[in-house]
Scaffold this motif. Structure first.
Motif, PDB file in Angstrom:
ATOM      1  N   THR A 147       0.756  -1.439   0.032  1.00  0.00           N
ATOM      2  CA  THR A 147       0.100  -0.203  -0.285  1.00  0.00           C
ATOM      3  C   THR A 147       1.015   1.300   0.215  1.00  0.00           C
ATOM      4  OG1 THR A 147      -0.388  -0.130   1.821  1.00  0.00           O
ATOM      5  CG2 THR A 147      -1.838  -1.172   0.816  1.00  0.00           C
ATOM      6  N   LEU A 148       1.977   1.020   0.343  1.00  0.00           N
ATOM      7  CA  LEU A 148       3.300   1.999   0.122  1.00  0.00           C
ATOM      8  C   LEU A 148       4.048   2.447  -1.117  1.00  0.00           C
ATOM      9  CD1 LEU A 148       4.324   1.904   3.737  1.00  0.00           C
ATOM     10  CD2 LEU A 148       2.655   3.705   3.382  1.00  0.00           C
ATOM     11  N   ARG A 149       3.957   1.731  -1.991  1.00  0.00           N
ATOM     12  CA  ARG A 149       4.060   1.622  -3.579  1.00  0.00           C
ATOM     13  C   ARG A 149       3.644   2.803  -4.027  1.00  0.00           C
ATOM     14  NH1 ARG A 149       8.054  -2.667  -3.949  1.00  0.00           N
ATOM     15  NH2 ARG A 149       7.746  -4.207  -2.642  1.00  0.00           N
ATOM     16  N   ASN A 150       2.949   2.931  -3.718  1.00  0.00           N
ATOM     17  CA  ASN A 150       2.811   4.679  -5.324  1.00  0.00           C
ATOM     18  C   ASN A 150       1.487   4.692  -4.784  1.00  0.00           C
ATOM     19  OD1 ASN A 150       1.993   6.206  -7.200  1.00  0.00           O
ATOM     20  ND2 ASN A 150       1.291   4.483  -8.020  1.00  0.00           N
ATOM     21  N   LYS A 151       1.350   6.142  -3.159  1.00  0.00           N
ATOM     22  CA  LYS A 151      -0.156   6.195  -2.447  1.00  0.00           C
ATOM     23  C   LYS A 151       0.805   7.898  -2.479  1.00  0.00           C
ATOM     24  CE  LYS A 151      -1.760   5.949   1.451  1.00  0.00           C
ATOM     25  NZ  LYS A 151      -1.799   5.555   3.380  1.00  0.00           N
ATOM     26  N   SER A 191      -1.083  11.782  -0.885  1.00  0.00           N
ATOM     27  CA  SER A 191      -1.596  12.988   0.035  1.00  0.00           C
ATOM     28  C   SER A 191      -1.344  14.282  -0.602  1.00  0.00           C
ATOM     29  CB  SER A 191      -0.936  12.076   1.246  1.00  0.00           C
ATOM     30  OG  SER A 191      -1.230  11.086   2.073  1.00  0.00           O
ATOM     31  N   ASN A 218      -8.400   7.992  -4.359  1.00  0.00           N
ATOM     32  CA  ASN A 218      -9.326   6.946  -3.973  1.00  0.00           C
ATOM     33  C   ASN A 218     -10.001   7.810  -2.975  1.00  0.00           C
ATOM     34  OD1 ASN A 218      -7.107   6.795  -2.088  1.00  0.00           O
ATOM     35  ND2 ASN A 218      -6.514   5.247  -3.165  1.00  0.00           N
ATOM     36  N   GLU A 254      -6.563  11.915  -1.116  1.00  0.00           N
ATOM     37  CA  GLU A 254      -5.422  10.504  -0.986  1.00  0.00           C
ATOM     38  C   GLU A 254      -5.571   9.729  -2.309  1.00  0.00           C
ATOM     39  OE1 GLU A 254      -4.927   6.842   1.815  1.00  0.00           O
ATOM     40  OE2 GLU A 254      -3.962   8.633   2.709  1.00  0.00           O
ATOM     41  N   GLY A 255      -4.452   9.117  -2.631  1.00  0.00           N
ATOM     42  CA  GLY A 255      -4.716   8.044  -4.471  1.00  0.00           C
ATOM     43  C   GLY A 255      -2.874   8.112  -4.638  1.00  0.00           C
ATOM     44  N   LYS A 256      -3.151   7.896  -6.116  1.00  0.00           N
ATOM     45  CA  LYS A 256      -2.014   7.531  -6.275  1.00  0.00           C
ATOM     46  C   LYS A 256      -1.902   7.825  -7.735  1.00  0.00           C
ATOM     47  CE  LYS A 256      -3.861   3.301  -9.460  1.00  0.00           C
ATOM     48  NZ  LYS A 256      -3.936   2.057  -9.842  1.00  0.00           N
TER      49      LYS A 256
END
Length: 114
Positions: free
Chosen positions: A3-7, A9, A103, A79-81
């Motif tokens: 979940t931290l790979r492409n995040k 904020s 998202n 928040e998203g990618k």
């Protein structure tokens, strides 16, 4: 840890009223621009404001919430990618764009009565 790979904020203000469309396959899409303000001191010690603009896309139920809850000028947390894409203009030039595929969001300022 995935979940931290492409995040990403961001906290900012909507630059325009969100655009809401339904795609050919019936999926809801909401788009808007987000202005994120920051600043720094230059070499002479003078404060310089810096505004970065980001293109935000929301799909499905999130798009429906954007349509219902957000309007120009509101402050939000997004928040998203990050999503990179390339395309060709009508003149045949290759262009690149980076968007945030949202998202989740949190409204920080109330909707204006205007």
């Amino acid at each position: 840890m995935n979940t931290l790979r492409n995040k990403v904020s961001l906290i900012g203000r909507l630059g325009a009223q969100p655009e809401y469309v339904t795609t050919e396959n019936g999926r809801a899409l909401a788009r808007f621009s987000l202005a994120v303000n920051s600043g720094y001191k230059d070499k002479s010690g003078k404060w310089v404001d810096d505004t970065q603009w980001h293109n935000i896309n929301a799909w499905g139920k999130t798009a429906d919430l954007v349509k219902r809850l957000l309007s120009k000028g509101q402050e939000v947390v997004v928040e998203g990618k990050l999503v990179n894409r390339s395309f060709e203009t009508k003149a045949g030039e290759k262009r690149y764009a980076t968007n945030v595929e949202m998202n989740e969001f949190l409204v920080l300022s109330p909707k204006s009565d205007k």
